[in-house]
Motif scaffolding. Sequence first.
Motif, short mmCIF file in Angstrom:
data_model
loop_
_atom_site.label_atom_id
_atom_site.label_comp_id
_atom_site.label_asym_id
_atom_site.label_seq_id
_atom_site.Cartn_x
_atom_site.Cartn_y
_atom_site.Cartn_z
N LEU A 187 10.13 32.98 -6.74
CA LEU A 187 10.29 31.54 -6.51
C LEU A 187 10.56 30.82 -7.82
CD1 LEU A 187 10.00 29.37 -4.16
CD2 LEU A 187 7.80 28.87 -5.21
N ASP A 188 9.82 31.14 -8.86
CA ASP A 188 10.04 30.49 -10.15
C ASP A 188 11.42 30.83 -10.70
OD1 ASP A 188 7.58 29.24 -10.18
OD2 ASP A 188 6.59 30.83 -11.32
N ALA A 189 11.85 32.07 -10.49
CA ALA A 189 13.19 32.46 -10.96
C ALA A 189 14.25 31.66 -10.22
CB ALA A 189 13.39 33.96 -10.74
N PHE A 190 14.08 31.51 -8.91
CA PHE A 190 15.04 30.73 -8.13
C PHE A 190 15.08 29.28 -8.61
CE2 PHE A 190 16.08 27.83 -4.71
CZ PHE A 190 17.25 28.36 -4.20
N ALA A 191 13.91 28.69 -8.84
CA ALA A 191 13.84 27.29 -9.25
C ALA A 191 14.61 27.03 -10.54
CB ALA A 191 12.38 26.87 -9.40
N ARG A 192 14.68 28.01 -11.39
CA ARG A 192 15.41 27.84 -12.65
C ARG A 192 16.92 27.73 -12.43
NH1 ARG A 192 11.20 31.25 -14.59
NH2 ARG A 192 12.34 33.18 -14.16
N HIS A 193 17.38 28.15 -11.26
CA HIS A 193 18.82 28.18 -11.00
C HIS A 193 19.24 27.24 -9.87
CE1 HIS A 193 19.41 31.46 -13.81
NE2 HIS A 193 18.35 32.04 -13.29
N ALA A 194 18.30 26.50 -9.31
CA ALA A 194 18.66 25.46 -8.34
C ALA A 194 19.09 24.22 -9.13
CB ALA A 194 17.49 25.15 -7.43
N PRO A 195 20.08 23.46 -8.62
CA PRO A 195 20.73 23.61 -7.31
C PRO A 195 21.96 24.48 -7.30
CG PRO A 195 21.42 21.56 -8.31
CD PRO A 195 20.48 22.20 -9.28
N ALA A 196 22.28 25.18 -8.41
CA ALA A 196 23.46 26.05 -8.38
C ALA A 196 23.31 27.12 -7.30
CB ALA A 196 23.66 26.71 -9.75
N LEU A 197 22.09 27.59 -7.09
CA LEU A 197 21.80 28.46 -5.95
C LEU A 197 21.31 27.60 -4.80
CD1 LEU A 197 19.88 31.53 -7.46
CD2 LEU A 197 22.32 31.35 -6.93
N GLY A 198 21.93 27.74 -3.65
CA GLY A 198 21.41 27.14 -2.43
C GLY A 198 20.56 28.14 -1.68
N LEU A 199 20.20 27.79 -0.47
CA LEU A 199 19.36 28.67 0.36
C LEU A 199 20.03 28.92 1.70
CD1 LEU A 199 15.73 27.29 -0.14
CD2 LEU A 199 16.51 29.61 -0.68
N CYS A 200 19.75 30.08 2.27
CA CYS A 200 20.02 30.36 3.67
C CYS A 200 18.67 30.59 4.33
CB CYS A 200 20.90 31.60 3.84
SG CYS A 200 21.13 32.10 5.57
#
Length: 304
Positions: A187-200
Amino acid sequence: MIEAAMIWNEPNNKSHWDPEIDPDWRLFAEMAVAAGQAIRAAHPTLPRVLGGISPIDPAFIRNMESRGVLDQVDVVAVHGFPLDWNLWQIGEWPAKIEEIRAVTSLPVWVSEVGVSSFGAEEVQAWGVERTAELLVGKAPRIHWYSLYDLPRAWEATTRHREAEGSSYYRHFYMGLLREDGSPKPALDAFARHAPALGLCQWFHFEDHRLDEAVAWMRRLGVRHLRTGLSWADSFRPNALAWFDRQMEALAEFDVTVTFCFTPEHRGIAPHHSSPPQVKEEFAAFCADMIRRYAGTGTVRAAGG
């Protein structure tokens, strides 16, 4: 409320489209053309996305082009899970996108990419970082699958089930959050790349996680979300009330809505992966949902 409309999900995967009934995808192509035309008639500018393909197969895209499907969509999409199910390595992601760009001039979205925590949660966290490194800036949309683990009491949407061995159980460990809602290291890794990464994130009918998911997406800074409205669910009692609640809860995000899942009683075979008996019925469902939700930012009362 809706950024784009996706026509089906993984049409070249037998978990989502039955190749015994439609081995050359002629029936799928006819349905997709009808749906694309219906969506365009309902909304003159909304992007139409061909359901994300899995496996990533240029021959399938060429088949769709030969059958007129690419004339009725504005985007194609791919799905990839190289650390869990695909027979290629994660570093091959840019090459996989280029394989599709070589056979179409349409934009290529990554509408599902993910890494399970089945083997180790640290592997999943590394997978988020590596995926972002490889894909951010390479595709206009990247949707990480998914926010939540699939509850163990539910079934994964696959034709293989336990016959897949450990591959089946990986379906239940794709989330950034565990089933109980607690965060994983990814989750922390994802947060570092949002909003360039979206979610499904797929929401089941009357899904109890909807409001909590919205809160998490706000916290993470997510802008782009891919989810679905099930044609099969549209026949349930109070279906429109649930669709309205789901879409209103997600109204602040740029939503790619996926239309899929054949109702058992409307399929050539009684299964969600079956081609429909009447392709125009699926097209009408797509058009109805677009008219109901696209572009206004509000929803009409259920039954309206």
